[in-house]
Design an enzyme around this catalytic site. Structure first.
Site, PDB file in Angstrom:
ATOM      1  N   HIS A 306     -10.174  -3.700  -3.547  1.00 11.84           N
ATOM      2  CA  HIS A 306     -10.124  -2.356  -3.869  1.00 11.84           C
ATOM      3  C   HIS A 306     -10.447  -1.859  -5.778  1.00 11.84           C
ATOM      4  O   HIS A 306      -9.211  -3.024  -6.630  1.00 11.84           O
ATOM      5  CB  HIS A 306      -9.374  -1.483  -3.318  1.00 11.84           C
ATOM      6  CG  HIS A 306      -9.382  -0.582  -2.840  1.00 11.84           C
ATOM      7  ND1 HIS A 306      -9.799   1.149  -3.966  1.00 11.84           N
ATOM      8  CD2 HIS A 306     -10.464   0.848  -2.453  1.00 11.84           C
ATOM      9  CE1 HIS A 306      -9.745   1.735  -4.091  1.00 11.84           C
ATOM     10  NE2 HIS A 306     -10.038   1.983  -2.638  1.00 11.84           N
ATOM     11  N   ASP A 364     -12.343  -0.490   4.459  1.00 15.05           N
ATOM     12  CA  ASP A 364     -12.990  -0.531   5.037  1.00 15.05           C
ATOM     13  C   ASP A 364     -13.721  -0.924   6.440  1.00 15.05           C
ATOM     14  O   ASP A 364     -14.254  -1.554   7.294  1.00 15.05           O
ATOM     15  CB  ASP A 364     -14.167  -0.273   4.013  1.00 15.05           C
ATOM     16  CG  ASP A 364     -13.904   0.717   2.592  1.00 15.05           C
ATOM     17  OD1 ASP A 364     -13.860   2.285   3.345  1.00 15.05           O
ATOM     18  OD2 ASP A 364     -14.410   0.385   1.722  1.00 15.05           O
TER      19      ASP A 364
END
Length: 432
Positions: A306, A364
């Protein structure tokens, strides 16, 4: 206490004293807002070192895997609240008591229905249009339906706009998908909770009612909560930038949807499922793992790592637990795609390369698996993200008008083009 200052010293000895601003948490900021008055601007591609605003809504500490909504850890909110609790919190700064919650839920449900003329707006699109394209356009079109009571500097008008957006975006998202399928639009049901109502609109039909499963509803609530806000990301910054001009709030949120649609932002969970479908089976995992390690290969493992979190994404562990609960409830532990995903997760969590670089599965990775298990198609993943993020967008939009430093956004640039040119000389204009 005297305010701390930083000193900027140029090579010629010229110096500037710049105030240092400190928030309640996080890194201090050097205030360069008046630097342009002295003939300079700063250069910061992607605004990675620039704070564009003050905000009290969300705090992220990427080094320590911390995400707070109004000071509350995301883990506590996901476990103990529903989405409308969190939406109220983001907008108002405090969790609602029972009377406030009842009033807020009632107000949101009052605005559930879409204007009947929107049926015609939907039918102007091709049936194979991506739901995000339809959703963005329809949200923007709401500006043409709600132009009264739309003074953005009026607190009550902003509250009304916020309630309308929170109420209507689920229907717009669901109808964008139903239009794809050529199925009749399902109207919202005020007897259902927020998440259950959306799932019912998405999956029920006149011939086949949707069976409400509490475990799936709870899982979807968590997806919405985990995606409700994430500080000054690309789409939230877009909403603030558009809103700084005084634009209609529906236009601002439509702009946020456009930004979110990018694969580098909200499209990551959709891209993760496409990647799993490309890998196809467990025997090819090592091949793709090696490709991800190869700097000369453009392939990247989607759903890992991320930009903000340098350690684990705090939302990921919540979603990981939810993922296993949903797969167990639906008896899908042996589904090929899900087995592949879980195998990939195991390898990545144990591989020295990924551990060293802290490329852990992010939210995600798991949310895409959960939504696929629930029957939500890939094309709707980003639309669900937009549905959740509407709460954060409208909270930031509202906060912007409450502050003392509201200015229309106007980033500067470093011009690298041609110097002054003479048109008549360059075109070699000849006279007849």
């Amino acid at each position: 206490m005297e305010q701390k200052k930083a000193k900027l010293v140029l090579e010629d000895g010229t110096s500037f004293d710049l105030p240092i601003i400190e928030g309640t948490m996080g890194k201090p900021a050097i205030d360069i807002s008046n630097l342009s008055q002295n003939g300079f601007v700063t250069y910061d591609p992607g605004f990675m070192s620039t704070a564009s605003c003050d905000s009290a809504i969300t705090y992220i500490d990427g080094e320590n895997s911390t995400l707070l909504y109004r000071g509350y850890p995301i883990e506590q909110l996901a476990e103990n609240c529903d989405f409308l609790d969190v939406s109220y919190l983001l907008l108002n700064g405090e969790l609602p008591n029972q009377n406030e919650k009842n009033s807020y839920v009632s107000e949101v449900k009052k605005h559930y229905l879409l204007h009947d003329q929107l049926n015609s707006v939907f039918r102007g699109f091709r049936r194979d249009a991506h739901p995000m394209a339809v959703m963005q356009a329809v949200v923007a079109s709401k500006s043409a339906f709600y132009f009264e009571e739309m003074n953005v500097y009026n607190r009550n008008h902003r509250k009304l706009s916020a309630n309308r957006l929170i109420a209507k975006v689920p229907s717009i998202a669901a109808w964008s998908y139903l239009y794809n399928l050529g199925r009749p639009f399902n109207y919202p049901r005020s007897d259902l909770g927020y998440a259950a109502n959306f799932l019912n609109m998405l999956f029920s039909s006149p011939t086949q009612p949707y069976e409400i499963n509490p475990i799936l509803v709870k899982a979807f609530e968590k997806i919405l909560i985990l995606h409700a806000d994430h500080e000054q990301n690309a789409s939230t910054s877009t909403v603030r930038l558009v809103g700084s001009s005084g634009a209609n709030p529906f236009a601002c949120v439509a702009a946020g949807i456009a930004s979110l649609w990018g694969p580098a932002h909200g499209g990551a969970n959709e891209a993760t499922l496409k990647m799993l479908q490309e890998i196809k089976n467990e025997s090819r995992i090592n091949e793709y793992i090696e490709r991800a390690k190869d700097k000369t290969d453009s392939f990247r493992l989607m759903g890992f790592g991320h930009r903000v979190y340098r350690n684990k994404d705090p939302r990921a562990e919540i979603m990981r637990k939810t993922c296993h609960e949903v797969l167990s409830e639906l008896g899908l532990e042996n589904d090929s795609i899900f087995k592949l995903a879980l195998k990939l997760e195991k390898i990545a969590l144990e591989d020295d390369y990924f551990v060293e670089k802290k490329l852990y599965p992010n939210v995600d990775f798991y949310s895409g698996i959960v939504m696929r298990a629930m029957g939500i198609p890939n094309s709707m993943f980003t639309a669900v993200f937009a549905l959740a993020r509407t709460a954060g967008w409208i909270a930031h939009w509202n906060e912007m008008f409450l502050g003392e430093n509201l200015k229309i956004g106007r980033p500067r640039q470093i011009y690298q083009g041609k110097r002054f040119r003479n048109l008549s000389q360059d075109r070699n204009v000849s006279k007849d």
